[in-house]
Design a protein around this motif. Structure first.
Motif, PDB file in Angstrom:
ATOM      1  N   SER A   1       0.777  -1.084  -0.223  1.00  0.00           N
ATOM      2  CA  SER A   1       0.056   0.639   0.238  1.00  0.00           C
ATOM      3  C   SER A   1       1.609   1.001   0.004  1.00  0.00           C
ATOM      4  O   SER A   1       2.136   1.413   0.721  1.00  0.00           O
ATOM      5  N   CYS A   2       0.827   2.447  -1.159  1.00  0.00           N
ATOM      6  CA  CYS A   2       1.687   3.279  -1.272  1.00  0.00           C
ATOM      7  C   CYS A   2       0.974   4.769  -0.516  1.00  0.00           C
ATOM      8  O   CYS A   2       0.655   5.368   0.125  1.00  0.00           O
ATOM      9  N   ILE A   3      -0.541   4.889  -1.258  1.00  0.00           N
ATOM     10  CA  ILE A   3      -1.854   6.428  -0.949  1.00  0.00           C
ATOM     11  C   ILE A   3      -2.892   5.487  -0.385  1.00  0.00           C
ATOM     12  O   ILE A   3      -3.215   4.795  -1.476  1.00  0.00           O
TER      13      ILE A   3
ATOM     14  N   ARG B   1      -5.456  17.319  -2.420  1.00  0.00           N
ATOM     15  CA  ARG B   1      -5.203  18.941  -1.928  1.00  0.00           C
ATOM     16  C   ARG B   1      -5.807  18.912  -3.168  1.00  0.00           C
ATOM     17  O   ARG B   1      -5.460  18.239  -4.419  1.00  0.00           O
ATOM     18  N   GLN B   2      -6.170  19.990  -3.218  1.00  0.00           N
ATOM     19  CA  GLN B   2      -6.761  20.738  -4.552  1.00  0.00           C
ATOM     20  C   GLN B   2      -5.664  21.719  -4.975  1.00  0.00           C
ATOM     21  O   GLN B   2      -5.276  23.068  -4.179  1.00  0.00           O
ATOM     22  N   ILE B   3      -5.555  21.829  -6.800  1.00  0.00           N
ATOM     23  CA  ILE B   3      -4.999  23.495  -6.640  1.00  0.00           C
ATOM     24  C   ILE B   3      -5.651  24.787  -7.010  1.00  0.00           C
ATOM     25  O   ILE B   3      -7.073  24.744  -6.391  1.00  0.00           O
ATOM     26  N   PRO B   4      -4.908  25.765  -6.429  1.00  0.00           N
ATOM     27  CA  PRO B   4      -5.636  26.769  -6.395  1.00  0.00           C
ATOM     28  C   PRO B   4      -6.446  27.288  -7.645  1.00  0.00           C
ATOM     29  O   PRO B   4      -6.456  28.948  -7.278  1.00  0.00           O
ATOM     30  N   LEU B   5      -6.078  27.531  -8.663  1.00  0.00           N
ATOM     31  CA  LEU B   5      -6.483  27.546  -9.924  1.00  0.00           C
ATOM     32  C   LEU B   5      -7.639  27.062 -10.679  1.00  0.00           C
ATOM     33  O   LEU B   5      -8.023  25.631 -10.355  1.00  0.00           O
ATOM     34  N   GLN B   6      -8.535  27.999 -10.844  1.00  0.00           N
ATOM     35  CA  GLN B   6     -10.024  27.387 -11.559  1.00  0.00           C
ATOM     36  C   GLN B   6      -9.448  27.585 -13.029  1.00  0.00           C
ATOM     37  O   GLN B   6      -9.396  28.345 -13.889  1.00  0.00           O
TER      38      GLN B   6
ATOM     39  N   ALA C   1      -3.508  13.443  -5.361  1.00  0.00           N
ATOM     40  CA  ALA C   1      -2.498  12.962  -3.483  1.00  0.00           C
ATOM     41  C   ALA C   1      -1.739  12.409  -4.027  1.00  0.00           C
ATOM     42  O   ALA C   1      -1.056  11.820  -5.637  1.00  0.00           O
ATOM     43  N   SER C   2      -0.860  12.564  -3.235  1.00  0.00           N
ATOM     44  CA  SER C   2       0.766  11.914  -3.693  1.00  0.00           C
ATOM     45  C   SER C   2       1.445  11.388  -2.389  1.00  0.00           C
ATOM     46  O   SER C   2       1.337  11.605  -1.350  1.00  0.00           O
ATOM     47  N   LEU C   3       2.672  10.485  -2.410  1.00  0.00           N
ATOM     48  CA  LEU C   3       2.944   9.840  -1.491  1.00  0.00           C
ATOM     49  C   LEU C   3       3.954  10.683  -0.911  1.00  0.00           C
ATOM     50  O   LEU C   3       4.169  10.963   0.506  1.00  0.00           O
TER      51      LEU C   3
ATOM     52  N   VAL D   1      -8.732  10.126 -14.564  1.00  0.00           N
ATOM     53  CA  VAL D   1      -7.476   9.959 -14.171  1.00  0.00           C
ATOM     54  C   VAL D   1      -6.730  10.104 -14.100  1.00  0.00           C
ATOM     55  O   VAL D   1      -6.888   8.476 -15.071  1.00  0.00           O
ATOM     56  N   SER D   2      -5.463   9.887 -13.380  1.00  0.00           N
ATOM     57  CA  SER D   2      -4.016   9.462 -14.050  1.00  0.00           C
ATOM     58  C   SER D   2      -3.419   9.591 -12.916  1.00  0.00           C
ATOM     59  O   SER D   2      -3.235  10.110 -11.547  1.00  0.00           O
ATOM     60  N   ILE D   3      -1.784   8.519 -13.118  1.00  0.00           N
ATOM     61  CA  ILE D   3      -1.446   8.197 -12.043  1.00  0.00           C
ATOM     62  C   ILE D   3      -0.527   8.486 -12.711  1.00  0.00           C
ATOM     63  O   ILE D   3       0.815   8.413 -13.724  1.00  0.00           O
ATOM     64  N   LEU D   4       1.013   9.176 -12.215  1.00  0.00           N
ATOM     65  CA  LEU D   4       1.974  10.016 -12.579  1.00  0.00           C
ATOM     66  C   LEU D   4       3.175  10.091 -11.870  1.00  0.00           C
ATOM     67  O   LEU D   4       3.301   8.711 -10.293  1.00  0.00           O
ATOM     68  N   ARG D   5       4.450  10.246 -11.896  1.00  0.00           N
ATOM     69  CA  ARG D   5       5.289  10.406 -11.302  1.00  0.00           C
ATOM     70  C   ARG D   5       5.346  10.612  -9.309  1.00  0.00           C
ATOM     71  O   ARG D   5       4.624  11.693  -9.913  1.00  0.00           O
ATOM     72  N   GLY D   6       5.732   9.883  -8.960  1.00  0.00           N
ATOM     73  CA  GLY D   6       5.380  10.388  -7.125  1.00  0.00           C
ATOM     74  C   GLY D   6       5.253   8.962  -6.115  1.00  0.00           C
ATOM     75  O   GLY D   6       6.793   9.424  -5.495  1.00  0.00           O
ATOM     76  N   PRO D   7       5.127   7.916  -6.742  1.00  0.00           N
ATOM     77  CA  PRO D   7       3.565   8.474  -7.431  1.00  0.00           C
ATOM     78  C   PRO D   7       2.799   9.121  -7.418  1.00  0.00           C
ATOM     79  O   PRO D   7       2.512   9.452  -6.459  1.00  0.00           O
TER      80      PRO D   7
END
Length: 856
Positions: free
Chosen positions: A120-122, A161-166, A153-155, A134-140
């Motif tokens: 289990s990672c996240i 978390r939500q990005i602050p831009l609309q 959400a990352s490791l 939905v994307s799984i990217l570097r980090g993961p």
């Protein structure tokens, strides 16, 4: 390994590829007890076997996700991503566990370790179900869109978390940068404003790791953001805090668009609509393919270089890119849909569209695997390839001949124009063009011999070399001083060098500045124009023949200084010189003069010659005419070239290709960006990036179609980068051997060779010394046994003799542990070792002196 059974996984599992293997994920229920059930995530790893033309099971396993019967567990997405903590690419699978009432959703991101264990990672909980983007990217890192917002959400964060831009019409991707990789791109405008593709909304980008906002137009222009369905970043870098990128994007208008720095470079019409994913297949020398997957199970492959469709398929359940065959290049694996088959990998096509093709259970027009050719066909193919290589070599020779002919014709036309206009004509030497006389002038040779004999009988007019010109250049933190010399005497000179003496006016005693000297051989002057008609550097000089023919270049250099002109340079640091704004320096020439060129050097005559003074200006810079216009043939351009050759380190490489011809390496070098020929010395090519530290001088000499010699004047890093690019062009079977390296490298090689010789000699001498002692002992033992009578074995005398022999063996064993050697032999050993140690000390001193010279 075994074949995958039909009951192991569901008919349509989630799949991904890693390290040449296919990994399948799925969820199933298993009975834990009589009253409960547990939900498990199972996986199976399969590898391709050429012998059976099928995928066989390599490993499998399972992990318990939930032990409640009411919980429903599903796989959302699986993809390979880089684990930043472990710095490895690992398979990741995102699973969801829905509560009984459906009010909350528990998400878990699991990774598959190298030991085939699910970890289990996240873990996070959401009040809604992920549906869009939905994307799984570097980090993961897991990123998704919901209700017009982008969450991640990352490791590292461990929370949602939500990005602050609309942003509207968000595109989530990954940049191949060192610090900032995961980005979100969208339009900062109302959703209805993007209904028109020509909207003027501002495109913004947001880096998830650092929270930095950047101009999204450097990746995608804002009209393309709202119609982009999927994106792939081919390359990206930051130059002076400005993002440079190359991106391909598939749009809803059924187009694949190539962007460079946010500008459209190429467009191709796609055969299907609703694209979902873009992958790159690197087939090696055959180029790269772009594989686009579509929603309805369609797949098309496109050549990256030409942007043309190569092939397309339908009824494809998934497509994967990896080196499944272990041959060093990528292949694409297409898994086809089939309702009748229960095994998930029973209908596939494995190909790279360049000769590799394996298929099973499908006849959709794809090429099948051809049988291996027999031995006779292989021999025929090799013979045809050899003939093709020979024909290509002949064609390259003809092209080279045509280039030489074109240059000679241009010079002839220019000479005729100058003669009509009354201007002076400056022609290059015939050796530079690789031309010699069509017939030998025997009468002229005899006349030259008579002149040489008369010259030897005549007394020398002057025994000193003549200083033609003194120049200097300033490059960054170094000073280059050069002297042009001609020797009109029959007395040879050797050991030529320059020294620089400061004359600051503050002290009457000049100081000698440490400098490094080099000698360059130049062609002899022709008639009156000595400096203007010579080029750099060259070999023997001949008179201009009436007719010419082409020949192969022959490397050579004169052995006597009185037969050629010389250019002597010295390189020194500017720090000891620039005490004030302007410094005057004296330049002294040092050489050794001998009466006979073939005499020994036991009594050399050192000579010092004052060449003149140079004035240094602290505000001067290395802005030479040669760097601006390499086409010049002036004296300044030749002096600039000599200065560059003195500043840059020189590397000589011998390139050998036993199986295939090298090809036209000279034309390949000409096609490099920023490469220009130096007309003052046409055999040299100049690569100018920015400043003298980024300069590179190249000289290619083709020995044969299969061998060549490359001279590089550049730094070690630039040389390695250039060789890396050259290896991509040359055949794979060729070898590059360093013949000569930078200054001081020879001294650096002397030290390890001397130490190795010292160790080997010490081992051999000591071993020989001990072996000689043992042989003498054995000889004495045999003599003593031979002179005495052998007693009977059972008698008292026989037992006493055996005891004496045993005692003698014990004494000899003790002697071997601390042997006694002869004094004369030991003295000879110490004398030999002293000589070897002196050679090693001398090599160490030379190495230390070379390092100090390089640092200075």
């Amino acid at each position: 390994m075994e074949r995958l059974l039909s009951g192991d996984l569901y008919p349509s599992p989630h799949r991904l590829s890693l390290c040449g293997k296919i990994i399948l994920f799925d969820c199933k229920r298993a009975s834990a007890t009589h009253d409960s059930e547990r939900s498990e995530l199972i996986f199976c790893s399969l590898s391709f076997e050429r012998e059976v033309n099928a995928f066989v099971k390599a490993a499998d396993g399972a992990a318990v996700i939930s032990r409640k019967r009411s919980a429903r567990v599903d796989v959302v997405k699986c993809k390979c991503a880089i684990n930043v903590q472990k710095r490895v690419t690992t398979p990741c699978v995102l699973v969801t566990k829905k509560s009984k009432k459906g009010l909350s959703f528990q998400y878990s991101l699991l990774t598959l370790s190298s030991s085939n264990r699910l970890e289990s990672c996240i873990e996070f909980k959401l009040p809604y179900q992920m549906r869009d983007n939905v994307s799984i990217l570097r980090g993961p890192t897991v990123a998704w869109s919901h209700a017009g917002n982008v969450f991640h959400a990352s490791l590292q964060t461990g929370e949602v978390r939500q990005i602050p831009l609309q942003l509207s019409h968000c595109v989530i991707g990954e940049l191949p940068l060192h610090t900032e990789q995961v980005f979100v791109l969208g339009l900062q405008s109302l959703p209805d404003q993007c209904s028109n593709t020509h909207s003027t909304g501002q495109a913004l980008g947001y880096f998830v790791q650092s929270g930095q906002v950047f101009d999204g137009n450097m990746i995608l222009p804002h009209p393309y953001v709202c119609i982009t369905r999927c994106i792939l970043v081919l390359s990206a870098e930051k130059v002076d805090d400005v993002l440079k990128s190359a991106v391909v994007a598939a749009t809803s208008n059924q187009q694949l668009v190539l962007f460079e720095n946010g500008i459209v470079k190429d467009v191709c019409q796609l055969p299907f609509d609703q694209p979902e994913n873009i992958q790159v297949v690197n087939t090696g020398r055959n180029g790269c393919l772009l594989v686009i997957s579509f929603h309805q199970g369609h797949v098309c492959a496109m050549w990256k270089e030409t942007f043309q469709i190569a092939s397309h398929w339908s009824s494809v359940s998934s497509v994967h890119v990896d080196d499944f065959l272990g041959c060093g290049t990528d292949q694409m694996l297409l898994l086809f849909k089939d309702r009748d088959l229960t095994e998930p990998l029973e209908k596939f096509l494995l190909t790279d569209l360049c000769g590799i093709s394996y298929s099973r259970g499908q006849d959709s027009g794809a090429p099948t695997t051809p049988p291996p050719p027999p031995e006779n066909d292989l021999l025929t193919l090799r013979a045809l390839e050899s003939r093709l290589q020979s024909g290509l070599t002949v064609l390259q020779e003809l092209q080279r001949e045509m280039r030489v002919k074109s240059r000679v014709l241009q010079q002839s036309v220019q000479a005729l124009t100058n003669a009509v206009s009354g201007r002076e004509t400056i022609l290059s030497q015939h050796e530079q063009e690789g031309l010699v006389a069509l017939w030998d002038c025997d009468d002229d040779d005899e006349d030259e011999k008579l002149k040489d004999e008369k010259t030897q009988d005549m007394p020398a007019v002057s025994s000193q070399p003549q200083v033609d010109k003194l120049w200097h250049r300033i490059a960054e933190e170094r000073l280059v001083v050069g002297v042009m010399l001609t020797t009109d005497s029959s007395v040879p000179v050797a050991s030529v060098s320059l020294s620089i003496l400061t004359e600051t006016g503050q002290s009457s005693t000049p100081a000698v500045i440490q400098a490094q000297s080099q000698v360059f051989w130049l062609p002899a002057p022709c008639s009156s124009s000595s400096s203007s008609s010579s080029s750099l550097p060259s070999a023997h000089t001949f008179s201009e023949p009436a007719a010419k023919r082409s020949k192969q270049h022959n490397v050579g250099r004169p052995t006597d200084l009185n037969t050629c002109r010389l250019a002597v340079t010295a390189v020194a640091r500017l720090t000891p010189l620039l005490i004030s704004g302007c410094v005057k320096c004296r330049v002294m020439l040092h050489y050794v003069q001998r009466r006979d060129a073939f005499a020994g050097v036991s009594n050399p005559t050192p000579v010092v010659l004052h060449c003149g003074q140079v004035a240094l200006d602290i505000h001067s810079n290395f802005q030479t005419q040669l760097l601006k216009t390499p086409e010049l043939k002036t004296d300044d351009a030749r002096e600039d070239l000599l200065s560059l050759m003195a500043l840059l380190d020189r590397w000589v490489f011998h390139i050998d290709s036993p199986d295939h011809s090298l090809g036209d390496v000279d034309s390949w070098i000409h096609k490099l960006a920023g490469c220009r020929r130096i007309e003052a010395s046409p055999q040299y090519l100049l690569l100018n990036s920015s400043g003298p530290s980024a300069l590179m001088l190249l000289h290619w000499h083709q020995i044969s179609p299969f061998q060549g010699e490359l001279s590089v004047h550049a730094s070690q890093l630039q040389t390695l980068q250039f060789l890396d690019s050259l290896l991509a062009y040359l055949p794979t079977s060729c070898s590059i051997r360093s013949v000569r390296g930078t200054r001081g490298q020879g001294a650096a090689q002397m030290l390890p060779l001397a130490l190795e010789k010292e160790l080997v000699s010490l081992r051999e001498c000591v071993s020989l010394l001990l072996c000689e002692e043992e042989e003498e002992e054995e000889e004495e033992k045999r003599k003593s046994l031979g002179h005495e009578e052998t007693p009977e074995p059972g008698s008292v005398k026989g037992l006493q003799r055996c005891r004496e022999v045993f005692q003698g063996d014990v004494e000899r064993s003790k002697t071997r542990l601390s042997p006694l050697v002869d004094v004369w032999r030991y003295r000879r050993l110490t004398q030999n070792m002293s000589k070897l140690q002196l050679d090693g000390d001398l090599a160490a001193l030379l190495d230390l002196d070379a390092q100090r010279t390089l640092l200075s």
